[in-house]
Design a protein around this motif. Structure first.
Motif, PDB file in Angstrom:
ATOM      1  N   VAL A  13       0.660  -1.025   0.241  1.00  0.00           N
ATOM      2  CA  VAL A  13       0.080  -0.064  -0.050  1.00  0.00           C
ATOM      3  C   VAL A  13       0.456   0.760  -0.288  1.00  0.00           C
ATOM      4  O   VAL A  13       1.438   1.355   0.894  1.00  0.00           O
ATOM      5  N   THR A  14       1.153   2.614  -1.250  1.00  0.00           N
ATOM      6  CA  THR A  14       1.724   3.292  -1.350  1.00  0.00           C
ATOM      7  C   THR A  14       0.821   4.243  -0.851  1.00  0.00           C
ATOM      8  O   THR A  14      -0.542   4.829  -0.833  1.00  0.00           O
ATOM      9  N   ASP A  15       1.454   5.769  -0.571  1.00  0.00           N
ATOM     10  CA  ASP A  15       1.063   6.725  -0.263  1.00  0.00           C
ATOM     11  C   ASP A  15       0.198   7.248  -1.451  1.00  0.00           C
ATOM     12  O   ASP A  15       0.536   6.969  -3.048  1.00  0.00           O
ATOM     13  N   PRO A  16      -1.204   8.481  -1.950  1.00  0.00           N
ATOM     14  CA  PRO A  16      -1.766   8.864  -2.791  1.00  0.00           C
ATOM     15  C   PRO A  16      -0.965   9.602  -2.852  1.00  0.00           C
ATOM     16  O   PRO A  16       0.625  10.386  -2.657  1.00  0.00           O
ATOM     17  N   PRO A  17      -0.569   9.996  -4.594  1.00  0.00           N
ATOM     18  CA  PRO A  17       0.688  11.632  -4.603  1.00  0.00           C
ATOM     19  C   PRO A  17       0.573  12.717  -4.330  1.00  0.00           C
ATOM     20  O   PRO A  17      -0.838  13.112  -4.253  1.00  0.00           O
ATOM     21  N   LEU A  18       1.312  13.354  -3.957  1.00  0.00           N
ATOM     22  CA  LEU A  18       1.036  14.326  -3.655  1.00  0.00           C
ATOM     23  C   LEU A  18       1.061  15.215  -4.531  1.00  0.00           C
ATOM     24  O   LEU A  18       1.480  15.212  -5.450  1.00  0.00           O
ATOM     25  N   PRO A  19       0.090  16.733  -4.214  1.00  0.00           N
ATOM     26  CA  PRO A  19       0.107  17.725  -5.622  1.00  0.00           C
ATOM     27  C   PRO A  19       1.588  18.656  -5.365  1.00  0.00           C
ATOM     28  O   PRO A  19       2.054  19.123  -4.293  1.00  0.00           O
ATOM     29  N   VAL A  20       2.131  18.957  -6.940  1.00  0.00           N
ATOM     30  CA  VAL A  20       2.938  18.970  -7.286  1.00  0.00           C
ATOM     31  C   VAL A  20       2.425  21.017  -7.439  1.00  0.00           C
ATOM     32  O   VAL A  20       1.315  21.063  -8.372  1.00  0.00           O
ATOM     33  N   PRO A  21       3.207  22.326  -6.684  1.00  0.00           N
ATOM     34  CA  PRO A  21       2.508  23.432  -6.729  1.00  0.00           C
ATOM     35  C   PRO A  21       3.201  23.930  -8.588  1.00  0.00           C
ATOM     36  O   PRO A  21       3.926  23.032  -9.102  1.00  0.00           O
ATOM     37  N   SER A  22       1.999  24.570  -8.911  1.00  0.00           N
ATOM     38  CA  SER A  22       2.694  24.858 -10.098  1.00  0.00           C
ATOM     39  C   SER A  22       2.615  26.344 -10.113  1.00  0.00           C
ATOM     40  O   SER A  22       2.517  27.058  -9.765  1.00  0.00           O
ATOM     41  N   ALA A  23       2.849  26.835 -11.260  1.00  0.00           N
ATOM     42  CA  ALA A  23       3.546  28.074 -11.556  1.00  0.00           C
ATOM     43  C   ALA A  23       1.468  29.266 -11.520  1.00  0.00           C
ATOM     44  O   ALA A  23       1.700  30.490 -11.252  1.00  0.00           O
ATOM     45  N   ALA A  24       1.007  28.661 -11.793  1.00  0.00           N
ATOM     46  CA  ALA A  24      -0.508  28.725 -11.747  1.00  0.00           C
ATOM     47  C   ALA A  24      -1.071  29.310 -10.792  1.00  0.00           C
ATOM     48  O   ALA A  24      -1.719  30.234 -10.418  1.00  0.00           O
TER      49      ALA A  24
END
Length: 62
Positions: A30-41
């Motif tokens: 079981v893995t952790d959910p993907p983390l959101p990547v901050p974007s320039a927008a």
């Protein structure tokens, strides 16, 4: 009324081997959910909201 008779299911050695292989399969990790990547927008939107937000109201002088 129906009469029930006790009957044991017959499992062939092939069926038993197939069931044992299904039970012996390793579980996936079981893995952790993907983390959101901050974007320039997102940073640009935050900056615009901070600039466009109203300033703190000042108390009128007496």
């Amino acid at each position: 009324m129906a009469v029930r008779s006790l009957v044991r299911p017959v499992a062939t050695p092939e069926d038993v081997a197939e069931l044992m292989s299904a039970v012996a399969e390793p579980e996936t990790a079981v893995t952790d959910p993907p983390l959101p990547v901050p974007s320039a927008a997102g940073a640009l939107l935050l900056g615009l909201l901070l600039v466009a937000s109203p300033s703190v109201p000042k108390e009128p002088g007496k």
